[in-house]
Design a protein around this motif. Structure first.
Motif, PDB file in Angstrom:
ATOM      1  N   LEU A   1       0.786  -1.249  -0.110  1.00  0.00           N
ATOM      2  CA  LEU A   1      -0.032   0.067  -0.017  1.00  0.00           C
ATOM      3  C   LEU A   1       0.940   1.126  -0.099  1.00  0.00           C
ATOM      4  N   PHE A   2       1.939   1.319   0.799  1.00  0.00           N
ATOM      5  CA  PHE A   2       2.834   2.369   1.034  1.00  0.00           C
ATOM      6  C   PHE A   2       3.324   2.677  -0.414  1.00  0.00           C
ATOM      7  N   VAL A   3       4.125   1.831  -1.027  1.00  0.00           N
ATOM      8  CA  VAL A   3       4.906   1.783  -2.345  1.00  0.00           C
ATOM      9  C   VAL A   3       4.065   2.394  -3.486  1.00  0.00           C
ATOM     10  N   LEU A   4       2.657   2.017  -3.421  1.00  0.00           N
ATOM     11  CA  LEU A   4       1.801   2.495  -4.381  1.00  0.00           C
ATOM     12  C   LEU A   4       0.974   3.603  -4.457  1.00  0.00           C
ATOM     13  N   PHE A   5       1.142   4.000  -2.829  1.00  0.00           N
ATOM     14  CA  PHE A   5       0.396   5.196  -2.550  1.00  0.00           C
ATOM     15  C   PHE A   5       1.148   6.427  -2.346  1.00  0.00           C
ATOM     16  N   ALA A   6       2.634   6.352  -1.889  1.00  0.00           N
ATOM     17  CA  ALA A   6       3.318   7.189  -1.628  1.00  0.00           C
ATOM     18  C   ALA A   6       3.465   8.287  -2.930  1.00  0.00           C
ATOM     19  N   ALA A   7       3.463   7.769  -4.308  1.00  0.00           N
ATOM     20  CA  ALA A   7       3.852   8.587  -5.355  1.00  0.00           C
ATOM     21  C   ALA A   7       3.514   7.936  -6.651  1.00  0.00           C
ATOM     22  N   PRO A   8       3.114   8.550  -7.884  1.00  0.00           N
ATOM     23  CA  PRO A   8       2.871   7.854  -9.111  1.00  0.00           C
ATOM     24  C   PRO A   8       4.035   6.834  -9.442  1.00  0.00           C
TER      25      PRO A   8
ATOM     26  N   SER B   1       6.264   8.041   8.598  1.00  0.00           N
ATOM     27  CA  SER B   1       4.722   8.247   9.018  1.00  0.00           C
ATOM     28  C   SER B   1       3.952   7.881   8.285  1.00  0.00           C
ATOM     29  N   ALA B   2       4.210   7.843   6.834  1.00  0.00           N
ATOM     30  CA  ALA B   2       3.157   7.560   5.693  1.00  0.00           C
ATOM     31  C   ALA B   2       2.860   5.909   5.835  1.00  0.00           C
ATOM     32  N   VAL B   3       4.210   5.124   6.193  1.00  0.00           N
ATOM     33  CA  VAL B   3       4.128   3.758   6.267  1.00  0.00           C
ATOM     34  C   VAL B   3       3.132   3.367   7.283  1.00  0.00           C
ATOM     35  N   GLU B   4       3.283   4.149   8.658  1.00  0.00           N
ATOM     36  CA  GLU B   4       2.382   3.913   9.722  1.00  0.00           C
ATOM     37  C   GLU B   4       0.832   4.227   9.274  1.00  0.00           C
ATOM     38  N   GLY B   5       0.607   5.421   8.579  1.00  0.00           N
ATOM     39  CA  GLY B   5      -0.473   5.754   8.069  1.00  0.00           C
ATOM     40  C   GLY B   5      -1.140   4.521   7.173  1.00  0.00           C
TER      41      GLY B   5
END
Length: 845
Positions: free
Chosen positions: A631-638, A648-652
């Protein structure tokens, strides 16, 4: 919540436990062969999804995680849309790092390589990647080498491979040839040893025979490959038309060279500037340089400078300051009969053209820089804006920079001609005088594939005193590496293994010796994608199965880093065309679509051990689970942009999955339907505002999913899809209708399954009795808005916003608008009331 809106706890609800869930489903998928394609299924459309395979270095990194999660999302999406999906994985297993590791760890390269493969395979499996396990192979497998050697022999027999002596980048420590791209700031990319130039024999593949086709076929990839990659390949091939001609040497120079060399051959793309030539530059390896060095007449400082240039790599020369030395030798200009000096220059390459160039400093930035440094004449010979009113050439050593635009030729037989016409007329004249000819030249050079190392595919050639160099018999393949070798880093172990090296000539049967060079690892990665298409049951018998090739090819989506834009992708395109011409395959281009994902950064820099900013994927999975990592690697940027690591984004991401899990308890117990939306249709008209808004958000996310995967939105923007899903989830959480909640939840699991498969499979099984994800159509009525927000302005200045239902007439709209801005309209004289339907109301006062 039950049917009456009362909260109900599903009895088997538990805490979110990623480790337990992910282990369960990974075992299920493996047991049920969930990701194995049907070899040929004409009843289904096919999709071939491929991520560039890794080198088995010992552990996966976050770049791998990102690459493979992108490909996996595509593969899972197409499976649930009833495609027959080929999504394979393998290992680019040969290479020098294995030999270096063997020395360091006192092991064997094969042992080290296959142990790393076992480790990395488990790491990739822990991410829940939907690879075909049965089609996995390593390029170091003997059966893979067997067909690669067959291709080599077929190419040799067709005249596409030859052997010649040339100056090569040589690493004294690794004792091997390096490609230009493997020389970093004059040093070996692997061990940092300064690289030297060494003259030796090398096998070459004639990629230049395919230069035109490689260039022209790039047009078919426009719109399907990144523009940047296409441009890089065009520039690397570098086709240009120009004049190839001869400068005669003056009498003094001929005497110095004992009349063994009488002229200097050069190539220029700017024949229109030929009158502006003021010197000639030659490569440090040019035959003139070799001859003059042999005679021992050069000053020691000149000789030292030449030796330094010879020992510099091609890449180092390109990046360093332009430098050179004069030889006190001269050529005669064919048109003006002027004597032009010959210089040895570091920017001239022996393997490009003839290793000599006509230098025109006024119209070439490189020549200008060199001329300025050594105070050589700069001659203006074109009527450019800088030369207004000039009717003859002039010397201008005060010129501040090279002139890059065109102008009419001044004086002489070509006076007034400009651009292409001028160049063609000069070429025509030189051809008439038999001084030269018009030719097409390329920046692209033939591909040197010899490597003086052990851990590689042996080149299947034999050296015979009677027959020369001959290929091994096809029936004797594969030629496999001997395993009883001593890897000590000194030279090629195959040269020191007489039992392996000694053989019989395949042609005359007399004692001979095997070729001890092995192939460049780019050869292995130039056809692996073709091999995947053939069922493993046929791998022993044939390189490819024709029916399988026709079914699976081309690769529909190829995913990898931009760093492979030139070499790997160019070689793969070339190999595809060669194998087509050899009768193995039928396609012209291997990769229909290309996605180049961005790097993973931390603290603004690429992750690396030397920078101390590496994030271990195994630790990430152990702490949060594979779905959080995905989820993180696909959500953090295009996918195509750089991704900056954010703890913190990983935690989110983990918190979102936990909320998704925890709130599943409110799904209606009887909502186990394959078509969940059918339970809502009959109630749509009675839904309140919050319920309608929640359904709208859910179906907007579903529609976005369809658009992103169908490429109606460019670049597979999974980050926007995840954001839309989160927004829909929040909207569902704000309303109380259990059926709206259950329907929306069911749809969100389908949307998110390609991204976070483990949790989606688990929740679907628990609450919807579903183990098979399928495409869900968008309910268009749910997307229809029942109201619209009007902007209320006075004299064009916005004063309020009012939400109004769509069924109001103009009088009702004006009444609501006046009420919203009553304090501004008090005592005002309203001159005009303007209603723009569904947008705004403006009062002119």
């Amino acid at each position: 919540m039950d049917k009456n809106g009362q909260s109900v706890q599903v009895e088997h609800h538990t805490e979110y436990n990623p480790r337990m869930i992910e282990t369960k489903w990974q075992a299920f998928w493996q047991e049920h062969r969930s990701f194995e394609p049907v070899s040929i299924d004409t009843q289904k459309p096919k999709k071939y999804i491929l991520s560039m395979f890794p080198y088995p270095s010992g552990a996966i990194h976050m770049g791998h995680v990102r690459n493979y999660c992108i490909g996996d999302a595509l593969a899972r999406h197409y499976r649930k849309n009833n495609f027959n999906v080929l999504h394979p994985m393998g290992w680019d297993a040969f290479g020098m790092p294995a030999e270096n590791a063997a020395i360091k760890h006192k092991t064997h390269p094969k042992t080290w390589t296959y142990a790393n493969i076992d480790t990395m395979r488990k790491e990739l499996q822990s991410l829940g990647l939907s690879f075909s396990r049965e089609r996995e192979f390593a390029t170091s497998d003997a059966i893979y080498t067997r067909f690669e050697q067959e291709f080599f022999i077929k190419m040799w027999e067709k005249g596409l491979i030859y052997r010649k002596e040339a100056y090569l980048n040589w690493c004294p420590k690794d004792q091997t040839v390096l490609a230009n791209e493997q020389v970093i700031e004059g040093k070996c990319w692997r061990c940092d040893t300064p690289v030297v130039q060494k003259q030796m024999f090398q096998y070459y593949i004639k990629i230049t025979d395919y230069a035109d086709e490689l260039l022209e076929d790039l047009e078919s990839l426009e719109g399907h490959w990144p523009t940047q990659v296409i441009t890089m390949q065009k520039n690397w091939i570098g086709r240009s038309r120009g004049l190839n001609f001869r400068f005669e040497l003056d009498s003094h120079t001929k005497e110095q060279l004992d009349h063994q060399i009488t002229h200097l051959e050069v190539f220029t793309t700017r024949a229109d500037t030929i009158y502006g030539a003021t010197y000639c530059a030659i490569a440090p390896e040019h035959p003139i340089v070799q001859k003059i060095c042999e005679k021992g007449i050069l000053e020691s400082d000149v000789l030292s400078a030449i030796k330094a240039m010879q020992n510099s790599s091609i890449k180092e020369r390109a990046l360093s300051e332009k430098s050179g030395v004069p030889l006190n030798l001269f050529v005669i200009h064919p048109l003006t009969q002027e004597r032009l000096p010959i210089w040895v220059a570091n920017f001239v390459l022996m393997d490009y053209g003839s290793g000599a160039v006509m230098s025109v400093p006024a119209y070439d930035e490189r020549d200008f820089e060199f001329a300025k440094k050594y105070h050589l004449p700069i001659k203006l010979v074109l009527a450019t804006p800088e030369m207004q009113g000039m009717d003859s050439y002039r010397i201008d050593n005060d010129l501040q920079k090279a002139i890059i635009h065109e102008g009419a030729m001044i004086g002489g037989r070509f006076n007034g001609l400009i651009g292409d016409e001028a160049r063609e007329q000069v070429i025509k004249y030189f051809e008439e005088q038999q001084w030269g000819e018009g030719v097409i030249n390329y920046r692209l050079r033939d591909w040197g594939v010899s490597r003086q190392r052990y851990w590689g595919a042996p080149i299947p050639m034999v050296h015979c005193e009677e027959c020369g160099i001959v290929p091994e018999k096809i029936e004797n393949l594969p030629i496999v590496l001997p395993e009883d070798v001593n890897i000590d880093g000194e030279g090629n172990p195959l040269d020191k293994h007489p039992a392996w090296k000694q053989c019989l000539c395949p042609k005359c049967g007399k004692p001979a010796q095997r070729e001890s060079d092995t192939m460049d690892t780019f050869v292995q990665s130039s056809w692996y994608f073709l091999r995947y298409s053939t069922p493993p049951s046929l791998w022993e018998k044939q390189a490819f199965d024709e029916a399988s090739l026709r079914y699976w090819l081309n690769v529909d989506e190829y995913i990898g880093g931009i760093e492979h834009a030139i070499l790997h992708l160019l070689y793969a395109r070339f190999f595809t065309k060669v194998l087509r011409d050899l009768g193995y395959i039928h396609i012209d281009e291997p990769f229909a679509n290309l996605l180049t994902q961005g790097m993973v950064l931390k603290n603004g820099a690429k992750m690396s051990k030397s920078k101390g900013n590496v994030v271990d994927p195994n630790s990430l999975v152990a702490q949060y689970g594979a779905d959080t990592a995905r989820l993180f690697v696909l959500f953090a940027a295009p996918p195509t942009r750089e991704l900056e690591w954010n703890d913190s984004a990983v935690e989110g991401s983990f918190r979102f999955l936990k909320r998704l899990w925890d709130r599943s308890m409110y799904i209606l117990p009887d909502f186990a339907q394959s078509d969940a939306s059918a339970l809502i249709d009959s109630q749509t008209c009675s839904l309140n505002k919050e319920e309608k808004e929640a359904r709208k958000k859910v179906y907007e996310a579903l529609q976005k999913s369809h658009e992103i995967f169908s490429k109606k939105q460019s670049g597979y923007a999974f980050n926007t899809l995840i954001a839309a899903s989160m927004e829909a989830f929040n909207a569902l959480s704000k309303q109380d209708n259990p059926r709206v909640w259950s329907e929306g939840y069911y749809i969100l699991l389908h949307i998110l399954e390609p991204i976070v498969p483990h949790i989606c499979w688990e929740l679907s099984e628990r609450y919807f009795m579903c183990k098979n994800f399928q495409s869900i159509p968008v309910d268009k009525t749910a997307l229809e808005s029942q109201s619209v927000v009007y902007a209320i302005t006075i004299n064009g200045k916005k004063r309020a916003e009012v939400e109004m239902t769509l069924d109001l007439d103009q009088g009702q709209i004006l009444e609501n608008a006046r009420a919203s801005v009553a304090k501004w309209l008090k005592d005002a004289n309203i001159k005009k009331e303007i209603v723009v339907p569904f947008k705004l109301v403006n009062f002119v006062i």
